[in-house]
Write an enzyme that holds these catalytic residues in place. Sequence first.
Site, mmCIF file in Angstrom:
data_model
loop_
_atom_site.group_PDB
_atom_site.id
_atom_site.type_symbol
_atom_site.label_atom_id
_atom_site.label_comp_id
_atom_site.label_asym_id
_atom_site.label_seq_id
_atom_site.Cartn_x
_atom_site.Cartn_y
_atom_site.Cartn_z
ATOM 1 N N ASP A 123 2.297 -26.764 -13.598
ATOM 2 C CA ASP A 123 0.881 -26.833 -13.256
ATOM 3 C C ASP A 123 0.340 -25.438 -12.953
ATOM 4 O O ASP A 123 1.080 -24.533 -12.558
ATOM 5 C CB ASP A 123 0.633 -27.772 -12.076
ATOM 6 N N ASP A 160 2.220 -17.093 -13.704
ATOM 7 C CA ASP A 160 2.503 -18.081 -12.650
ATOM 8 C C ASP A 160 2.406 -19.497 -13.192
ATOM 9 O O ASP A 160 1.385 -20.147 -13.054
ATOM 10 C CB ASP A 160 1.498 -17.873 -11.502
ATOM 11 N N HIS A 163 7.419 -24.630 -12.024
ATOM 12 C CA HIS A 163 6.321 -25.600 -12.125
ATOM 13 C C HIS A 163 5.516 -25.344 -13.390
ATOM 14 O O HIS A 163 5.395 -24.206 -13.861
ATOM 15 C CB HIS A 163 5.417 -25.543 -10.891
ATOM 16 N N GLU A 170 3.131 -27.926 -7.711
ATOM 17 C CA GLU A 170 3.370 -26.760 -6.855
ATOM 18 C C GLU A 170 2.060 -26.122 -6.407
ATOM 19 O O GLU A 170 1.939 -25.658 -5.276
ATOM 20 C CB GLU A 170 4.221 -25.732 -7.599
#
Length: 378
Positions: free
Chosen positions: A69, A100, A67, A134
């Site tokens: 985002d 992340d 992801h 996500e």
Amino acid sequence: MSNETLKLAMDLIGRESVTPNDAGCQDLVGARLKKLGFHVEHMPAGDVSNLWCRLGDSHPVLCLAGHTDVVPTGNLDFWNTPPFVPTIADNKLYGRGAADMKASVAAMVVAVERFVAKHEQPAGSIAFLITSDEEGRAIDGTRHVMDQLNQRNELFDWCVVGEPSSHTVFGDTIRIGRRGSFGGTMTVEGTIGHVAYPQLTPNVVHHTLPILQSLANRQWDSGNEAFSPTTFQISNLRAGTGANNVIPGEVSVDFNFRYNTEQTPDSLSSAIEKEFSKLAGRFQYRFECDSNSKPFISKRGEFMCKVFEVVQETTGVVPVPSTSGGTSDGRFIVPCGVETVELGPVNASIHKYNEHIAVDELDVLTDTYEAILERLLV
């Protein structure tokens, strides 16, 4: 050092892609993959950006998923450097999304670029599934893409999700599933009154707290071979008028279970209802729940065995299979019969101020993803 991975990771981190905003990250990834011959397809849904790219039309299909985002930054005063200005200090790359999971996305792209440069005709196909949903509601992201691929009979065989799975060093943990998430809000209604006359106004907070304590102290189960025990946590507690001389007229409690296959949403909601029924006749209460993810575990076959072998060979670390942590988009992939692992960097700083990844970790991350491609598709 993998300068290409570092450059791409910094470019992605520099884009303010707070969920569900993609901020052009997927255009950047798609353009690089298109140069390699990938068929690039944007699959937006609502305000979410999704990217599906595929190279080849044969099976097996190895999908690299992730992801673009990120979660909000929080108070900027607590960041040592601006969160969307990628900064290297003490051999660490700082910025929101560094761990992340923009570093994983960058490493996957560079690993594929290297692999394709060596192998014009892989023994199978490579795919990318990238979403900007996500960290948010997770309704119009990977779930939407998987629904579309299923309808088109275009599902893949294997998947590596680049979630930050590692604890101390890269590769020490590979996630093969996750516990489910079941949350809700319980609101108990009383009436306001003067704190000097408690005999006239039962305090709704005082009567609710013992129930919450009972739920917090309860051992829900002992877990099982695949999953750790179910846990209950209170996340928000609201009551009072703001005055210190008024008995609250209502208390509202947000809570969350991370549950294993020993429990179901029905069993958990029944337990909550039973506890709060002790208030019946004295207070009114209402219960709203949200079961946004069920526990899942991937099937274990040739793919998983080879991934574990590659990680050990590449890093010198013996990886441990795990179902710990929060939720992930694996919950939309595994139920489709796709053998799936989550393999990514150290997760110690994710969602925190000053999120970072060790610069050296970018190298081993890229090398490992490339080695997985070599082991499976050559």
